[in-house]
Scaffold this motif. Structure first.
Motif, PDB file in Angstrom:
ATOM      1  N   VAL A 193      35.331  41.825  31.312  1.00 18.10           N
ATOM      2  CA  VAL A 193      35.267  43.174  31.876  1.00 18.10           C
ATOM      3  C   VAL A 193      36.173  43.340  33.092  1.00 18.10           C
ATOM      4  O   VAL A 193      36.657  44.437  33.364  1.00 18.10           O
ATOM      5  N   ALA A 194      36.417  42.234  33.813  1.00 20.63           N
ATOM      6  CA  ALA A 194      37.242  42.320  35.025  1.00 20.63           C
ATOM      7  C   ALA A 194      38.664  42.769  34.720  1.00 20.63           C
ATOM      8  O   ALA A 194      39.270  43.512  35.493  1.00 20.63           O
ATOM      9  N   ILE A 195      39.209  42.333  33.591  1.00 22.22           N
ATOM     10  CA  ILE A 195      40.600  42.687  33.290  1.00 22.22           C
ATOM     11  C   ILE A 195      40.757  44.167  32.969  1.00 22.22           C
ATOM     12  O   ILE A 195      41.862  44.716  33.084  1.00 22.22           O
ATOM     13  N   TRP A 200      39.584  45.125  42.453  1.00 22.13           N
ATOM     14  CA  TRP A 200      38.693  44.189  43.143  1.00 22.13           C
ATOM     15  C   TRP A 200      38.044  43.193  42.191  1.00 22.13           C
ATOM     16  O   TRP A 200      37.789  42.047  42.573  1.00 22.13           O
ATOM     17  N   ALA A 201      37.756  43.593  40.950  1.00 19.82           N
ATOM     18  CA  ALA A 201      37.091  42.688  40.011  1.00 19.82           C
ATOM     19  C   ALA A 201      37.962  41.471  39.713  1.00 19.82           C
ATOM     20  O   ALA A 201      37.460  40.343  39.631  1.00 19.82           O
ATOM     21  N   LEU A 202      39.265  41.678  39.560  1.00 20.92           N
ATOM     22  CA  LEU A 202      40.172  40.557  39.321  1.00 20.92           C
ATOM     23  C   LEU A 202      40.325  39.694  40.567  1.00 20.92           C
ATOM     24  O   LEU A 202      40.417  38.467  40.478  1.00 20.92           O
ATOM     25  N   LYS A 203      40.345  40.314  41.736  1.00 22.99           N
ATOM     26  CA  LYS A 203      40.488  39.560  42.984  1.00 22.99           C
ATOM     27  C   LYS A 203      39.277  38.666  43.250  1.00 22.99           C
ATOM     28  O   LYS A 203      39.411  37.604  43.854  1.00 22.99           O
ATOM     29  N   GLN A 204      38.103  39.092  42.804  1.00 18.13           N
ATOM     30  CA  GLN A 204      36.886  38.317  43.045  1.00 18.13           C
ATOM     31  C   GLN A 204      36.501  37.435  41.859  1.00 18.13           C
ATOM     32  O   GLN A 204      35.513  36.696  41.929  1.00 18.13           O
TER      33      GLN A 204
END
Length: 230
Positions: A193-195, A200-204
Motif C-alpha cells: 500500500v505504501a507504493i 510519507w508512507a514510503l519514507k517510513q
C-alpha cells in the motif's frame, strides 16, 4: 516449488486485498460500523482461510518476517527464503493496485489524503504514537506471532486448530497495535500500500521492514530453543 511460489503470491494477495481492503473501503465509513474490530478480524480471517486452503502446499507464510522467522527456527531452507519473499511482494502489490482501482471508483477519493491503509508513526500514526513506540510494538508483536506460529504448526497441534490459532493471534495483534502503527508485522503488506500512497508512507517504510524481520528472527530463534528436541 513453483506451486509454493504461486500459493505465496495468491495468499499474500488475499491478505492485502481483504485486510487492507476492509480498512480502505469499509472502515473509512463510520456508519458501516466495522471500525478497528472489523479490520482486525478481516486480517485474521484472510490468514485463517488461506491457511486452511493452501497451508499444506507452501506453509502459508504470506509474510517476509514469517519466512525469515521460520528459517531462524530451522524449519525453512535458506535457498528458498528470497524466492518466497519476492512472490509475497508481487502478490501484495497486485492486491494494492486492484484495491487502488476499486477505491478510485468513488468520487473524491484521494489516495494520499486517505493514507490508503499505510503504516506510519509520529503524525502518521492513527493515535499519534512516536517512532520508538512503533518500533517496540512491531518487534514484540512479530516476535510473539512467530512463537505462536511455530507452536501451532508443531506435530502435536492439529492442522485445523493451528489455522484458527494463527488467525486469531493476528486478529489480537491488530487490536493491540492499529492505534500505534496501523499494524504491519508484515513488510509485504506495508509495501503493497505504501507504493500507492507514496510520500510519507514510503519514507517510513524502512521501519516496517526492519522491526518485523528482527522480531520474526528473534521469535524463530526462541521457538527453536523451546520446541527443538535437540
Amino acid at each position: 516449488m513453483y506451486r509454493k511460489l504461486v500459493v505465496e503470491c495468491l495468499g499474500t494477495f488475499w491478505l492485502v486485498f481483504g485486510g487492507c481492503g476492509s480498512a480502505v473501503l469499509a472502515a473509512a465509513f463510520p456508519e458501516l460500523g466495522i471500525g478497528f474490530l472489523g479490520v482486525s478480524l478481516a486480517f485474521g480471517l484472510t490468514v485463517m482461510t488461506m491457511a486452511f486452503a493452501v497451508g499444506h502446499i507452501s506453509g502459508c507464510h504470506l509474510n517476509p518476517a514469517v519466512t525469515f522467522g521460520m528459517y531462524a527456527a530451522g524449519k525453512f531452507p535458506l535457498k528458498d527464503v528470497f524466492a518466497y519473499i519476492f512472490f509475497q511482494i508481487i502478490g501484495g502489490v497486485i492486491a494494492g493496485a486492484l484495491l487502488f482501482l476499486v477505491a478510485s471508483g468513488k468520487c473524491g477519493f484521494d489516495v494520499v489524503a486517505s493514507g490508503f491503509a499505510s503504516n506510519g508513526y509520529g503524525e502518521h500514526s492513527p493515535g499519534g504514537y512516536s517512532m520508538l513506540s512503533a518500533m517496540i510494538i512491531e518487534f514484540i508483536l512479530t516476535f510473539i506471532f512467530l512463537i505462536v506460529i511455530n507452536g501451532a504448526t508443531s506435530k502435536t497441534f492439529s492442522a485445523g486448530g493451528g489455522a484458527v490459532c494463527i488467525g486469531l493471534t493476528l486478529t489480537l495483534i491488530h487490536l493491540i497495535s492499529i492505534p500505534v502503527s496501523n499494524t504491519s508485522v508484515n513488510p509485504a503488506r506495508s509495501t503493497a500500500v505504501a507504493i500507492f500512497q507514496g510520500g510519507w508512507a514510503l519514507k517510513q517504510l524502512w521501519l516496517f521492514w526492519l522491526m518485523p524481520i528482527l522480531g520474526g528472527v528473534a521469535g524463530g530463534l526462541i521457538s527453536r530453543f523451546l520446541y527443538s528436541k535437540k
